[in-house]
Design a protein around this motif. Structure first.
Motif, PDB file in Angstrom:
ATOM      1  N   LEU A 126      42.463   2.358  36.601  1.00 46.57           N
ATOM      2  CA  LEU A 126      41.576   3.164  35.775  1.00 46.57           C
ATOM      3  C   LEU A 126      40.796   4.158  36.614  1.00 46.57           C
ATOM      4  O   LEU A 126      40.556   3.937  37.797  1.00 46.57           O
ATOM      5  N   ARG A 127      40.353   5.232  35.969  1.00 43.38           N
ATOM      6  CA  ARG A 127      39.416   6.141  36.615  1.00 43.38           C
ATOM      7  C   ARG A 127      38.105   5.385  36.762  1.00 43.38           C
ATOM      8  O   ARG A 127      37.811   4.486  35.987  1.00 43.38           O
ATOM      9  N   ILE A 128      37.292   5.772  37.715  1.00 43.45           N
ATOM     10  CA  ILE A 128      36.025   5.083  37.966  1.00 43.45           C
ATOM     11  C   ILE A 128      35.178   5.021  36.702  1.00 43.45           C
ATOM     12  O   ILE A 128      34.621   3.998  36.370  1.00 43.45           O
ATOM     13  N   SER A 129      35.115   6.102  35.937  1.00 37.69           N
ATOM     14  CA  SER A 129      34.284   6.119  34.729  1.00 37.69           C
ATOM     15  C   SER A 129      34.834   5.204  33.638  1.00 37.69           C
ATOM     16  O   SER A 129      34.103   4.813  32.743  1.00 37.69           O
ATOM     17  N   GLU A 130      36.128   4.869  33.712  1.00 36.10           N
ATOM     18  CA  GLU A 130      36.728   3.990  32.702  1.00 36.10           C
ATOM     19  C   GLU A 130      36.575   2.515  33.061  1.00 36.10           C
ATOM     20  O   GLU A 130      36.814   1.651  32.235  1.00 36.10           O
ATOM     21  N   THR A 131      36.204   2.236  34.298  1.00 38.79           N
ATOM     22  CA  THR A 131      36.137   0.855  34.748  1.00 38.79           C
ATOM     23  C   THR A 131      34.934   0.172  34.123  1.00 38.79           C
ATOM     24  O   THR A 131      33.808   0.599  34.301  1.00 38.79           O
ATOM     25  N   ALA A 132      35.192  -0.872  33.386  1.00 35.39           N
ATOM     26  CA  ALA A 132      34.119  -1.642  32.755  1.00 35.39           C
ATOM     27  C   ALA A 132      33.738  -2.798  33.660  1.00 35.39           C
ATOM     28  O   ALA A 132      34.568  -3.336  34.373  1.00 35.39           O
ATOM     29  N   PRO A 133      32.463  -3.215  33.617  1.00 36.34           N
ATOM     30  CA  PRO A 133      32.088  -4.371  34.432  1.00 36.34           C
ATOM     31  C   PRO A 133      32.829  -5.613  33.980  1.00 36.34           C
ATOM     32  O   PRO A 133      33.038  -5.810  32.791  1.00 36.34           O
ATOM     33  N   THR A 134      33.230  -6.420  34.928  1.00 35.62           N
ATOM     34  CA  THR A 134      33.947  -7.655  34.631  1.00 35.62           C
ATOM     35  C   THR A 134      32.947  -8.683  34.127  1.00 35.62           C
ATOM     36  O   THR A 134      31.936  -8.929  34.779  1.00 35.62           O
ATOM     37  N   PRO A 135      33.191  -9.295  32.966  1.00 37.94           N
ATOM     38  CA  PRO A 135      32.251 -10.299  32.474  1.00 37.94           C
ATOM     39  C   PRO A 135      32.225 -11.516  33.384  1.00 37.94           C
ATOM     40  O   PRO A 135      33.239 -11.888  33.964  1.00 37.94           O
ATOM     41  N   SER A 136      31.059 -12.097  33.505  1.00 39.38           N
ATOM     42  CA  SER A 136      30.947 -13.281  34.349  1.00 39.38           C
ATOM     43  C   SER A 136      31.575 -14.468  33.636  1.00 39.38           C
ATOM     44  O   SER A 136      31.597 -14.519  32.412  1.00 39.38           O
ATOM     45  N   PRO A 137      32.104 -15.440  34.402  1.00 41.06           N
ATOM     46  CA  PRO A 137      32.769 -16.586  33.771  1.00 41.06           C
ATOM     47  C   PRO A 137      31.855 -17.362  32.824  1.00 41.06           C
ATOM     48  O   PRO A 137      32.303 -17.945  31.869  1.00 41.06           O
ATOM     49  N   SER A 138      30.546 -17.363  33.076  1.00 43.69           N
ATOM     50  CA  SER A 138      29.639 -18.144  32.247  1.00 43.69           C
ATOM     51  C   SER A 138      29.268 -17.430  30.957  1.00 43.69           C
ATOM     52  O   SER A 138      28.632 -18.004  30.089  1.00 43.69           O
ATOM     53  N   GLY A 139      29.620 -16.128  30.854  1.00 48.62           N
ATOM     54  CA  GLY A 139      29.283 -15.375  29.664  1.00 48.62           C
ATOM     55  C   GLY A 139      27.909 -14.740  29.760  1.00 48.62           C
ATOM     56  O   GLY A 139      27.481 -14.037  28.862  1.00 48.62           O
ATOM     57  N   LEU A 140      27.167 -14.996  30.835  1.00 43.50           N
ATOM     58  CA  LEU A 140      25.858 -14.391  31.025  1.00 43.50           C
ATOM     59  C   LEU A 140      26.028 -12.985  31.556  1.00 43.50           C
ATOM     60  O   LEU A 140      27.086 -12.601  32.021  1.00 43.50           O
ATOM     61  N   SER A 141      24.959 -12.210  31.526  1.00 38.00           N
ATOM     62  CA  SER A 141      25.018 -10.853  32.070  1.00 38.00           C
ATOM     63  C   SER A 141      25.323 -10.918  33.551  1.00 38.00           C
ATOM     64  O   SER A 141      24.844 -11.802  34.251  1.00 38.00           O
ATOM     65  N   PRO A 142      26.097  -9.946  34.039  1.00 37.87           N
ATOM     66  CA  PRO A 142      26.390  -9.938  35.468  1.00 37.87           C
ATOM     67  C   PRO A 142      25.139  -9.585  36.263  1.00 37.87           C
ATOM     68  O   PRO A 142      24.247  -8.920  35.749  1.00 37.87           O
ATOM     69  N   PRO A 143      25.057 -10.046  37.509  1.00 31.99           N
ATOM     70  CA  PRO A 143      23.906  -9.718  38.331  1.00 31.99           C
ATOM     71  C   PRO A 143      23.913  -8.227  38.635  1.00 31.99           C
ATOM     72  O   PRO A 143      24.922  -7.550  38.473  1.00 31.99           O
ATOM     73  N   PRO A 144      22.768  -7.686  39.099  1.00 32.28           N
ATOM     74  CA  PRO A 144      22.735  -6.260  39.426  1.00 32.28           C
ATOM     75  C   PRO A 144      23.765  -5.934  40.495  1.00 32.28           C
ATOM     76  O   PRO A 144      24.088  -6.760  41.335  1.00 32.28           O
ATOM     77  N   SER A 145      24.271  -4.701  40.442  1.00 30.72           N
ATOM     78  CA  SER A 145      25.298  -4.277  41.379  1.00 30.72           C
ATOM     79  C   SER A 145      24.667  -3.728  42.644  1.00 30.72           C
ATOM     80  O   SER A 145      23.719  -2.957  42.578  1.00 30.72           O
ATOM     81  N   PHE A 146      25.184  -4.133  43.776  1.00 35.80           N
ATOM     82  CA  PHE A 146      24.738  -3.641  45.062  1.00 35.80           C
ATOM     83  C   PHE A 146      25.942  -3.080  45.785  1.00 35.80           C
ATOM     84  O   PHE A 146      27.065  -3.459  45.495  1.00 35.80           O
ATOM     85  N   PRO A 147      25.730  -2.189  46.744  1.00 31.24           N
ATOM     86  CA  PRO A 147      26.881  -1.656  47.490  1.00 31.24           C
ATOM     87  C   PRO A 147      27.665  -2.784  48.132  1.00 31.24           C
ATOM     88  O   PRO A 147      27.106  -3.714  48.680  1.00 31.24           O
ATOM     89  N   SER A 148      28.980  -2.684  48.058  1.00 28.18           N
ATOM     90  CA  SER A 148      29.846  -3.727  48.578  1.00 28.18           C
ATOM     91  C   SER A 148      30.026  -3.594  50.075  1.00 28.18           C
ATOM     92  O   SER A 148      30.087  -2.505  50.609  1.00 28.18           O
ATOM     93  N   VAL A 149      30.108  -4.725  50.743  1.00 28.21           N
ATOM     94  CA  VAL A 149      30.374  -4.732  52.181  1.00 28.21           C
ATOM     95  C   VAL A 149      31.617  -5.544  52.478  1.00 28.21           C
ATOM     96  O   VAL A 149      31.776  -6.069  53.548  1.00 28.21           O
ATOM     97  N   GLY A 150      32.525  -5.658  51.516  1.00 27.61           N
ATOM     98  CA  GLY A 150      33.783  -6.344  51.756  1.00 27.61           C
ATOM     99  C   GLY A 150      33.739  -7.832  51.494  1.00 27.61           C
ATOM    100  O   GLY A 150      34.595  -8.560  51.935  1.00 27.61           O
ATOM    101  N   ILE A 151      32.732  -8.315  50.775  1.00 33.29           N
ATOM    102  CA  ILE A 151      32.651  -9.737  50.463  1.00 33.29           C
ATOM    103  C   ILE A 151      33.413  -9.977  49.175  1.00 33.29           C
ATOM    104  O   ILE A 151      33.180  -9.293  48.191  1.00 33.29           O
ATOM    105  N   PRO A 152      34.356 -10.918  49.155  1.00 31.33           N
ATOM    106  CA  PRO A 152      35.163 -11.116  47.954  1.00 31.33           C
ATOM    107  C   PRO A 152      34.359 -11.692  46.800  1.00 31.33           C
ATOM    108  O   PRO A 152      33.507 -12.547  46.998  1.00 31.33           O
ATOM    109  N   ALA A 153      34.625 -11.188  45.611  1.00 29.66           N
ATOM    110  CA  ALA A 153      34.037 -11.747  44.403  1.00 29.66           C
ATOM    111  C   ALA A 153      34.983 -12.822  43.889  1.00 29.66           C
ATOM    112  O   ALA A 153      36.189 -12.712  44.058  1.00 29.66           O
TER     113      ALA A 153
END
Length: 187
Positions: A126-153
């Motif tokens: 997808l284009r960056i603007s089309e990318t939707a946040p991935t829902p968390s497995p628990s169904g709760l809101s995802p935590p705030p987004s921080f710049p990634s440093v290569g740590i796997p989700a």
């Protein structure tokens, strides 16, 4: 000297940021632990639907080369399971393909009957603007987004979709050490 130190420090920070950005890619093993096969009822459409593919990601096809292959095809060929004129053919049993463009990337097994049995996958980047946040497995809101440093989700499908740091931390550490040595030379 203070101006020179600032310029060098800014240059080193840019180099560190660029190396982190370039080395951030996901590696996806198609079919997860089942691999690329026509047996075992692997739903490749469902597998791909649980992933968020990006340019630079690596798609890994692991299979028994005596019984399978991987063919990159057009959308009409994908829909019709037509393997007569593929764009590319892979036959090693351990093929990695780096995604370099946005859009759909269609793959199928060219062995007669395998595509019809479901051994085909649509990798949609997808284009960056089309990318939707991935829902968390628990169904709760995802935590705030921080710049990634290569740590796997964690992968929602317990797949082998790892954010490959490819040495990001060692590059960062090396750059920081070089900077520290450089700065200490000015004091």
């Amino acid at each position: 000297m203070a101006l020179a130190e600032r310029v060098v420090a800014q240059a080193l920070l840019l180099v560190m940021a660029a190396s982190l950005q370039l080395s951030h890619a996901a590696v996806y093993k198609v079919g997860d632990s089942g691999g690329w096969t026509s047996i075992g009822n692997i739903d490749f459409k469902q597998w791909a639907a649980t992933k968020t593919f990006q340019v630079g990601d690596i798609i890994h096809f692991e299979y028994n080369a005596q019984y399978h292959n991987v063919m990159r095809v057009t959308h009409p060929m994908y829909r019709a399971c037509n393997a007569t004129a593929p764009l590319a053919t892979y036959t090693t049993g351990n093929d990695t393909i780096t995604i370099t463009t946005k859009g759909h990337h269609y793959f199928l097994c060219g062995v007669p009957g395998h595509c019809q049995a479901g051994q085909k996958v649509d990798i949609n980047v997808l284009r960056i603007s089309e990318t939707a946040p991935t829902p968390s497995p628990s169904g709760l809101s995802p935590p705030p987004s921080f710049p990634s440093v290569g740590i796997p989700a964690p992968s929602p499908s317990k797949a082998t979709s790892l954010k490959a740091s490819k040495g990001s931390f060692s590059k960062l550490g090396l750059a920081m050490a070089a900077f520290a040595v450089f700065v200490s030379g000015f004091h």
